[in-house]
Design a protein around this motif. Sequence first.
Motif, PDB file in Angstrom:
ATOM      1  N   GLU A 590      45.453  42.267  38.086  1.00  0.00           N
ATOM      2  CA  GLU A 590      45.480  40.932  38.692  1.00  0.00           C
ATOM      3  C   GLU A 590      44.301  40.734  39.645  1.00  0.00           C
ATOM      4  OE1 GLU A 590      47.246  37.233  38.881  1.00  0.00           O
ATOM      5  OE2 GLU A 590      48.130  38.936  37.824  1.00  0.00           O
ATOM      6  N   THR A 591      44.051  41.733  40.471  1.00  0.00           N
ATOM      7  CA  THR A 591      42.990  41.596  41.476  1.00  0.00           C
ATOM      8  C   THR A 591      41.643  42.151  41.017  1.00  0.00           C
ATOM      9  OG1 THR A 591      43.643  43.705  42.489  1.00  0.00           O
ATOM     10  CG2 THR A 591      44.662  41.706  43.357  1.00  0.00           C
ATOM     11  N   GLU A 592      41.680  43.148  40.132  1.00  0.00           N
ATOM     12  CA  GLU A 592      40.453  43.822  39.713  1.00  0.00           C
ATOM     13  C   GLU A 592      39.960  43.381  38.340  1.00  0.00           C
ATOM     14  OE1 GLU A 592      38.731  46.180  41.547  1.00  0.00           O
ATOM     15  OE2 GLU A 592      40.098  45.706  43.179  1.00  0.00           O
ATOM     16  N   GLY A 593      40.785  42.627  37.631  1.00  0.00           N
ATOM     17  CA  GLY A 593      40.494  42.335  36.240  1.00  0.00           C
ATOM     18  C   GLY A 593      39.171  41.638  35.986  1.00  0.00           C
ATOM     19  N   GLU A 594      38.872  40.602  36.782  1.00  0.00           N
ATOM     20  CA  GLU A 594      37.653  39.835  36.535  1.00  0.00           C
ATOM     21  C   GLU A 594      36.410  40.687  36.729  1.00  0.00           C
ATOM     22  OE1 GLU A 594      36.336  37.011  34.637  1.00  0.00           O
ATOM     23  OE2 GLU A 594      38.435  36.828  35.256  1.00  0.00           O
ATOM     24  N   ARG A 595      36.432  41.508  37.783  1.00  0.00           N
ATOM     25  CA  ARG A 595      35.291  42.405  38.018  1.00  0.00           C
ATOM     26  C   ARG A 595      35.125  43.395  36.875  1.00  0.00           C
ATOM     27  NH1 ARG A 595      35.003  47.534  39.493  1.00  0.00           N
ATOM     28  NH2 ARG A 595      37.217  47.649  40.059  1.00  0.00           N
ATOM     29  N   ILE A 596      36.243  43.988  36.438  1.00  0.00           N
ATOM     30  CA  ILE A 596      36.179  44.994  35.373  1.00  0.00           C
ATOM     31  C   ILE A 596      35.681  44.368  34.077  1.00  0.00           C
ATOM     32  CG2 ILE A 596      37.596  46.502  33.928  1.00  0.00           C
ATOM     33  CD1 ILE A 596      39.340  46.974  36.459  1.00  0.00           C
ATOM     34  N   ARG A 597      36.151  43.169  33.763  1.00  0.00           N
ATOM     35  CA  ARG A 597      35.677  42.497  32.543  1.00  0.00           C
ATOM     36  C   ARG A 597      34.160  42.307  32.576  1.00  0.00           C
ATOM     37  NH1 ARG A 597      40.116  38.988  33.602  1.00  0.00           N
ATOM     38  NH2 ARG A 597      41.879  39.352  32.190  1.00  0.00           N
ATOM     39  N   SER A 598      33.660  41.832  33.690  1.00  0.00           N
ATOM     40  CA  SER A 598      32.217  41.598  33.811  1.00  0.00           C
ATOM     41  C   SER A 598      31.433  42.895  33.665  1.00  0.00           C
ATOM     42  CB  SER A 598      31.904  40.954  35.170  1.00  0.00           C
ATOM     43  OG  SER A 598      32.530  39.699  35.282  1.00  0.00           O
ATOM     44  N   GLU A 599      31.934  43.955  34.284  1.00  0.00           N
ATOM     45  CA  GLU A 599      31.241  45.239  34.202  1.00  0.00           C
ATOM     46  C   GLU A 599      31.262  45.798  32.783  1.00  0.00           C
ATOM     47  OE1 GLU A 599      32.152  46.608  38.835  1.00  0.00           O
ATOM     48  OE2 GLU A 599      33.123  47.664  37.162  1.00  0.00           O
ATOM     49  N   LEU A 600      32.351  45.567  32.071  1.00  0.00           N
ATOM     50  CA  LEU A 600      32.442  46.065  30.696  1.00  0.00           C
ATOM     51  C   LEU A 600      31.479  45.319  29.777  1.00  0.00           C
ATOM     52  CD1 LEU A 600      36.307  46.586  30.385  1.00  0.00           C
ATOM     53  CD2 LEU A 600      34.548  48.361  30.524  1.00  0.00           C
TER      54      LEU A 600
END
Length: 670
Positions: A590-600
Amino acid sequence: MGDVIDDGTGADTAATTDTPTDTGTSVRERLDGGEVTAYRRIHEASLRDPEGFWREAARGIDWVTPPTRILDDTRPPFYRWYPDAELNVCFNALDRHVAAGRGEQPALHYDSPVTGAQETITYAGLLARVARFAGALAGLGVEKGDRVVIYMPMVPEAVVAMLACARLGAVHSVVFGGFAPQELAARIEDAAPKVVVSASCGVEPSRVVPYKPMLDEALHRSTHKPESVIVLQREQLRAAVGERDTDWEEMTWDEVDADAEPADCVTVAATDPLYVLYTSGTTGRPKGIYRDSGGYAVALRWSMANIYDVAPGETMFTASDVGWVVGHSYIVYAPLLTGATTVLYEGKPVGTPDAGAFWRVIEQYGAVCLFTAPTAFRAIKKDDSSASKLAGHDLSRFRALFLAGERLDPDTYAWASGALGKPVIDNWWQTETGWPIAANPKGIGLLPIKPGSPTVPVPGYDVTVLDGAGEPVPPGVEGAICIKLPMPPGTLPTLWGDDERYVSSYLSAFPGYYLTGDGGHLDEDGYLYVMGRTDDVLNVAGHRLSTGSLEEALAGHEAVAECAVIGVHDDLKGQVPRALVVLKSGIDAETEGERIRSELVARVRAEVGPVAALHRVDIVAGLPKTRSGKILRKTMREMADGKSPVVPATIEDVAVLDTLAPVLRSSGPS
């Protein structure tokens, strides 16, 4: 060649010093070392003089009539190994070891955390049980060449039934316990068994699975009716037996086994079938893999010494199921043919009770190696990313981890290698081959490890990579992975009752070659890279990309526990990749998802290139898999393309796919 085996001493030292994990120049600098020279000499000899090579390997088996002819190549592409030899595989797995003084050695450790049961069976004890049940089957009319379908969970009786069939020269066909009635019916229809052996239920961590009602429904659907059905009653759920009008005689295991006279071994031809094991077919009709007796016994005995480095008297722990080929080969036949001890584990890598389950089993039984699927280790990594559950377990006798069943991504390799401090050895093979095509041959000498590669073709296999025109491609270029005919002993000589389908499925694409159905490449050092099934290749604006290369980039992210990439239809580019990612425990999507998607997305762009055009990453709770651990990429791809796929009967948990369906069919990220 003779057996190349370790004597079991100095295992700790060997395990540490024999872990040549290098990449790039350091690998090439090692490639003139003794281990590589030994491997190349043996592999070249196996291709230059296959008959001489497999004549020598046949000395590891006791024959009733020793082979004088090694290969019958008079009717290509239907090659036969040891065409004039005779033996009995059960005798080789049990009787000869008892006669040689191993009667009191453990043959099998049964360990069932889902029921709390544990049992150790010696070679003498297992022989007595197998001979008696073989007598029971003979009393029901089972003779040489008859088929017996075995539909059972991971209990000792399943192994007893398999070996009892081998003792009589009957052909067993094991169906994974809990398969749906229509799939079981299809296998009964094709194998036409005289007897079906089943159990009242299977036991999962969170439920009991009734087998008998599914078997009854399968027999109702099948036009073939067995003469007898034997049911092992388990205390977790007993089944009604003989209480309805049937076309077959129903009885319990205890009823047929109690008064049976032990049966002697029946001599069979080396080319006679030992078992039929069904694998999925592209038409929906399962393909029966025909496994011969002599070639299989020779190949497995050779592989235990030269690939897995397991000697007589040592313990091998294979965490699989007897319903799959890994269970057939490396839970049942290979360890017992060797005179080793095998572990029959009725449990999971996590949840029975936790992510330390495998370490407990290895310590308790002194296993020198573990063989399982990469999926199991991704599950362990997800639940225990710091490998804290290893603490307190004595793994001093443990020498190596072997992984197979799907591609071993470099991230999972690195995690397992770092956690264990022992060699982590990828090996690649198929139901059809019965034993590894490519591996790092520990018994010959570990070669430098290149993460992402199962290392090199195993002696006996002439592996090449072909382009669409059937021409070999240069090193580093991807194509269709093929094996030049004849393939070595132990591999399928045909399909059960269907030579025509054998040729059309495997041999027609490139005459003179077996088509594995996997794509990949060989590098300049002869290392093989298997990047996935050829139907898992993406075509993005004319650029062919393997899902394996994209998944490798994703899996390297510190937050990713496991992932899958599928190619979905795109009007402009033909296909575009889409990633589904499971995060490690403790990471908040919920809180980390957007960052992780961008990094992937950035990782794929950096490591694979902008041409990959990965823009969509879905974070999901789990990925749908078969019971053997393969991710259902094709099923997910068809769902994402708006189709209604036929969900394979081998699916582990259909609820996972049901949960994913809305995500796959949606147009926005989740």
